[in-house]
Design a protein around this motif. Structure first.
Motif, PDB file in Angstrom:
ATOM      1  N   GLY A   5      42.709-117.025-129.121  1.00  0.00           N
ATOM      2  CA  GLY A   5      42.361-116.300-127.912  1.00  0.00           C
ATOM      3  C   GLY A   5      41.111-116.854-127.272  1.00  0.00           C
ATOM      4  N   THR A   6      40.562-116.095-126.325  1.00  0.00           N
ATOM      5  CA  THR A   6      39.341-116.518-125.637  1.00  0.00           C
ATOM      6  C   THR A   6      38.402-115.331-125.484  1.00  0.00           C
ATOM      7  N   SER A   7      37.105-115.621-125.455  1.00  0.00           N
ATOM      8  CA  SER A   7      36.082-114.628-125.173  1.00  0.00           C
ATOM      9  C   SER A   7      35.114-115.266-124.188  1.00  0.00           C
ATOM     10  N   GLU A   8      34.985-114.686-122.982  1.00  0.00           N
ATOM     11  CA  GLU A   8      34.176-115.283-121.923  1.00  0.00           C
ATOM     12  C   GLU A   8      33.220-114.229-121.379  1.00  0.00           C
ATOM     13  N   THR A   9      31.931-114.619-121.256  1.00  0.00           N
ATOM     14  CA  THR A   9      30.879-113.664-120.903  1.00  0.00           C
ATOM     15  C   THR A   9      30.012-114.212-119.782  1.00  0.00           C
ATOM     16  N   ILE A  10      29.611-113.329-118.896  1.00  0.00           N
ATOM     17  CA  ILE A  10      28.610-113.658-117.875  1.00  0.00           C
ATOM     18  C   ILE A  10      27.522-112.596-117.953  1.00  0.00           C
ATOM     19  N   GLY A 245      32.546-122.695-112.534  1.00  0.00           N
ATOM     20  CA  GLY A 245      32.754-124.137-112.538  1.00  0.00           C
ATOM     21  C   GLY A 245      33.837-124.607-113.472  1.00  0.00           C
ATOM     22  N   THR A 246      34.532-123.693-114.133  1.00  0.00           N
ATOM     23  CA  THR A 246      35.615-124.073-115.047  1.00  0.00           C
ATOM     24  C   THR A 246      36.876-123.299-114.678  1.00  0.00           C
ATOM     25  N   ALA A 247      37.981-123.702-115.298  1.00  0.00           N
ATOM     26  CA  ALA A 247      39.257-123.023-115.055  1.00  0.00           C
ATOM     27  C   ALA A 247      39.366-121.825-115.992  1.00  0.00           C
ATOM     28  N   SER A 248      38.521-120.817-115.762  1.00  0.00           N
ATOM     29  CA  SER A 248      38.553-119.623-116.597  1.00  0.00           C
ATOM     30  C   SER A 248      39.230-118.491-115.836  1.00  0.00           C
ATOM     31  N   ILE A 249      39.318-117.347-116.474  1.00  0.00           N
ATOM     32  CA  ILE A 249      40.008-116.199-115.894  1.00  0.00           C
ATOM     33  C   ILE A 249      39.231-115.674-114.687  1.00  0.00           C
ATOM     34  N   ARG A 250      39.934-115.381-113.620  1.00  0.00           N
ATOM     35  CA  ARG A 250      39.325-114.899-112.382  1.00  0.00           C
ATOM     36  C   ARG A 250      39.928-113.545-111.991  1.00  0.00           C
ATOM     37  N   ASN A 251      39.289-112.896-111.035  1.00  0.00           N
ATOM     38  CA  ASN A 251      39.864-111.734-110.358  1.00  0.00           C
ATOM     39  C   ASN A 251      40.271-110.622-111.324  1.00  0.00           C
ATOM     40  N   THR A 252      39.245-109.947-111.879  1.00  0.00           N
ATOM     41  CA  THR A 252      39.508-108.817-112.764  1.00  0.00           C
ATOM     42  C   THR A 252      38.621-107.645-112.369  1.00  0.00           C
ATOM     43  N   LEU A 253      39.042-106.477-112.750  1.00  0.00           N
ATOM     44  CA  LEU A 253      38.162-105.319-112.711  1.00  0.00           C
ATOM     45  C   LEU A 253      37.269-105.348-113.943  1.00  0.00           C
ATOM     46  N   ARG A 595      26.505-126.502-123.248  1.00  0.00           N
ATOM     47  CA  ARG A 595      26.577-126.834-124.673  1.00  0.00           C
ATOM     48  C   ARG A 595      27.883-126.307-125.253  1.00  0.00           C
ATOM     49  N   SER A 596      28.439-127.032-126.177  1.00  0.00           N
ATOM     50  CA  SER A 596      29.725-126.626-126.755  1.00  0.00           C
ATOM     51  C   SER A 596      29.774-127.011-128.223  1.00  0.00           C
ATOM     52  N   SER A 597      30.629-126.327-128.956  1.00  0.00           N
ATOM     53  CA  SER A 597      30.765-126.572-130.392  1.00  0.00           C
ATOM     54  C   SER A 597      32.233-126.548-130.781  1.00  0.00           C
ATOM     55  N   TYR A 598      32.520-127.064-131.987  1.00  0.00           N
ATOM     56  CA  TYR A 598      33.905-127.141-132.454  1.00  0.00           C
ATOM     57  C   TYR A 598      33.952-127.029-133.973  1.00  0.00           C
ATOM     58  N   GLN A 606      35.239-124.332-130.576  1.00  0.00           N
ATOM     59  CA  GLN A 606      34.778-123.007-130.986  1.00  0.00           C
ATOM     60  C   GLN A 606      34.178-122.230-129.823  1.00  0.00           C
ATOM     61  N   SER A 607      33.191-122.839-129.125  1.00  0.00           N
ATOM     62  CA  SER A 607      32.545-122.111-128.040  1.00  0.00           C
ATOM     63  C   SER A 607      31.918-123.085-127.051  1.00  0.00           C
ATOM     64  N   SER A 608      31.611-122.553-125.876  1.00  0.00           N
ATOM     65  CA  SER A 608      30.948-123.316-124.824  1.00  0.00           C
ATOM     66  C   SER A 608      30.068-122.353-124.051  1.00  0.00           C
ATOM     67  N   TRP A 609      28.809-122.745-123.766  1.00  0.00           N
ATOM     68  CA  TRP A 609      27.918-121.826-123.088  1.00  0.00           C
ATOM     69  C   TRP A 609      26.919-122.575-122.214  1.00  0.00           C
ATOM     70  N   ILE A 610      26.463-121.883-121.175  1.00  0.00           N
ATOM     71  CA  ILE A 610      25.499-122.429-120.223  1.00  0.00           C
ATOM     72  C   ILE A 610      24.361-121.429-120.041  1.00  0.00           C
ATOM     73  N   ASN A 611      23.140-121.908-120.182  1.00  0.00           N
ATOM     74  CA  ASN A 611      21.968-121.108-119.809  1.00  0.00           C
ATOM     75  C   ASN A 611      21.627-121.406-118.357  1.00  0.00           C
ATOM     76  N   ASP A 612      21.388-120.371-117.586  1.00  0.00           N
ATOM     77  CA  ASP A 612      21.068-120.557-116.178  1.00  0.00           C
ATOM     78  C   ASP A 612      19.809-121.406-116.002  1.00  0.00           C
ATOM     79  N   THR A 613      19.744-122.092-114.876  1.00  0.00           N
ATOM     80  CA  THR A 613      18.495-122.727-114.475  1.00  0.00           C
ATOM     81  C   THR A 613      17.488-121.627-114.150  1.00  0.00           C
TER      82      THR A 613
END
Length: 623
Positions: A5-10, A245-253, A595-598, A606-613
């Motif tokens: 599955g996937t887990s995506e956070t903002i 900036g990636t092909a992740s899930i869009r348009n949700t409540l 940054r990403s890991s496997y 395993q995961s991919s994450w970005i810290n804001d500027t």
């Protein structure tokens, strides 16, 4: 191996820091100076986060599965009727630190004495509150072959309130408290007409402690499938893309967090009347104290004069440290889930010798050598027996947990460094340094399944690794180009390259690996500017891939986790209006580094994450 599955956070929020510092100095005599100082710092963070979790289901679209060439790892797949959960939560923290110190310096003809007494008190409070939406996606596609694994949902409109329901209300409250009292006395004696020119000695006593007060209070509550359409004011359209900036899930409540910080009101709105408990379970309570007594003696020497006339100087010393640690709390037994009290009382004494030598080979060319034994104690959060559990209501197989280890031993290392340094002038130098370290007790993170109250969790804990060897070298260069005309003469450059070869036996994997969090190759480039009142830095840091952890997954076994190579760019600019007033603007992660890991091999992300500027402004005024 297929993705689960996937887990995506903002996350979005703001931070506020407030600081005050007062210093009083008094010189009652020419040879005596006394001082008193106090400071207060408060750091507050208010953060909103939205997270979507979509899990693999038992059924897949026929013909949708594809493998990475030459492997059994799935690169593309579409699941049918995949469970969806959308977590929305406020996560606020408040840090407060108070410090006070008094001391003085007495200077005689050959003897100087320094003494101070200090006390520090700090606290950290975490507030977490929000709500969860749940539903089912007709088709959930994962593509792991892209640079960042992509995901998409089709056949179900997650913007339609009819396709989602409220499934739970989350609440967590946690507080840490700590303090430290220190007393120290140092002396320095100048020796005349001797190979040894300075003797230094001192003693230090420190007592520090920490506890988590009422523990981690968890008052999560389930909601029996209330349709989002029945309470539409608690939901809204996601204000941000989950992974920009990636092909992740869009348009949700997602959950509307306007009322999340009124935790009781939010619970009442969903019919939850069970009061929030005042304290946590004994499993999450702990108290740690540490007393250290230290004494040192060091001699500085110069052999350039009579009778040796050797261009050699340096120092040699010994520090003796006695440490007494006490850890109290409770801990679960991984095999049964039973909760048992923990009382660990440890005392140890370390003798830490050191020697530093510098030999002048020719004008501006030095050979340096250093040997030492060092001690690094575990952090209190690593010693804490407290267990934090994060259940997953949608898929219990993804239940997570983290805990400390009160049995952790300190890290001890024997170090040897050899360096050649060349100083061309006051602003230009190059160096080559080789190092060799033998480390005992390096702390690593290991994840394994544990059962708590009959429920299985994947729990991460720190542990001491087997003895490790670290060797390598660093090549460095620094220069200000002051030969350039006019304002260009303030330009400078620092550059270094480091090679590290490390090896230890990982008991979980049963094989030799590099030490965790150590890259084999790293590079630092720093552009500098110093001219008049203006100062600037532009720093780029790059590091090679590194082992970041080991996990033990049921049905799969032990797997290493690697973080891929990445680069990071920071910058700062400061201007001094006067001796008392200055202005600083600083930016971090200016490249928006991802940054990403496997797991073990790159075909198992395993995961991919970005810290804001981040950009910060500061004005400093001294009175």
């Amino acid at each position: 191996m297929a993705p689960n599955g996937t887990s995506e956070t903002i996350s979005q929020g703001n931070r506020k820091r407030s600081t005050a510092h007062v210093v009083l100095q008094w010189r009652p005599a020419a040879d005596l100076e006394l001082y008193a100082e106090g400071s207060y710092t408060e750091f507050q963070t208010r953060q909103n986060s939205w997270q979507i979790n979509v899990l693999a289901s038992p059924a897949l679209v026929p013909g949708s599965a594809a493998l990475f060439p030459g492997t059994n790892d799935v690169s593309h797949i579409t699941w049918m009727n995949a469970p969806v959960s959308i977590l929305s939560f406020a996560r606020d923290t408040l840090d407060r630190t108070k410090q006070a110190a008094v001391g003085g310096v007495w200077s005689g003809k050959a003897l100087t004495l320094k003494s101070d007494v200090s006390y520090t008190q700090s606290s950290n409070t975490l507030f977490f509150s929000g709500l969860t939406l749940g539903g089912t996606a007709a088709n959930f596609t994962q593509d792991l072959s892209t640079d960042v694994p992509s995901s998409s949902i089709t056949g179900t409109n997650l913007l339609d309130p009819a396709n989602l329901q409220y499934t739970g209300i989350a609440y967590r409250l946690r507080r840490f408290e700590g303090d430290q009292a220190t007393v120290r006395l140092d002396g320095e004696y100048e020796v005349s007409d001797s190979l040894v020119n300075t003797l230094l000695a001192g003693v230090r006593y420190a007592r520090r402690g920490a506890s988590n007060a009422s523990g981690l209070v968890v008052a999560d509550a389930g909601v029996a499938g209330i349709p989002v359409a029945a309470l539409p004011q608690y939901a809204m359209v996601n204000p941000y893309d989950f992974y920009a900036g990636t092909a992740s899930i869009r348009n949700t409540l997602v959950g509307n967090l306007d009322t999340a910080r009124d935790a009781v009101g939010l619970r009442n709105a969903f019919g939850i009347t069970t009061p929030i408990p005042a304290t946590a379970s004994p499993l999450s309570l702990w108290d740690i104290s540490e007393d250290t007594q230290a004494a040192y003696l060091m001699a500085r020497f110069t052999a350039t004069g009579l009778p040796l006339k050797v261009p050699l100087d340096g120092n040699i010393g010994l520090r003796v440290v006695n440490t007494h640690e006490r850890v109290a709390g409770a801990q679960s037994v991984p095999a049964t889930g039973a909760v048992v009290p923990v009382h660990v009382d440890s005392r140890y004494t370390d003798y830490l010798p050191s020697v530093n030598l510098r030999y002048l080979l020719s004008p501006g060319l030095y050979l340096r050598a250093a040997a030492s034994r060092t001690l690094t104690r575990p952090n209190f959060d690593q010693l804490s027996p407290s267990l934090t559990l994060l259940p997953n209501a949608i898929n219990p197989a993804l239940n997570q947990g983290s805990a400390g280890n009160p049995e952790l031993k300190p890290i001890r290392a024997d170090n040897l460094d050899l360096a050649v340094e060349k100083y061309f002038n006051k602003s230009t130098a190059v160096h080559l340094t080789g190092f060799l370290k033998k480390v005992e007790g390096f702390v690593t993170t290991v994840s394994s399944p544990e059962v708590v109250d009959g429920v299985a969790y994947q729990v991460s804990r720190p542990q001491n690794s087997a003895a490790a060897n670290i060797k390598g070298f660093e090549l460095g260069y620094q220069q200000f180009y002051d030969f350039l005309p006019s304002w260009l003469s303030g330009i400078g450059l620092q550059a270094n390259y480091t090679y590290v070869d490390s090896e230890t036996l990982d008991r979980t994997l049963g094989e030799k690996v590099a030490l965790q969090n150590l890259s084999r190759h790293s590079v630092n480039l720093i552009g500098m500017y110093e001219k008049g009142r203006l100062s600037a830095r532009l720093a780029y840091n790059w590091r090679d891939k590194f082992l970041s952890g080991v996990t033990n997954i049921v049905g799969v076994g032990a797997l290493p986790i690697y973080t891929r190579a990445y680069g990071w760019l920071d910058a700062s600019l400061s201007y001094r209006f006067s001796e008392k007033i200055s202005f600083v603007i600083a930016g971090t992660n200016l490249l928006g580094t991802r940054r990403s890991s496997y797991y073990g091999v790159e075909s198992r992300p395993q995961s991919s994450w970005i810290n804001d500027t981040q950009v910060s402004l500061a004005v400093t005024a001294r009175f």
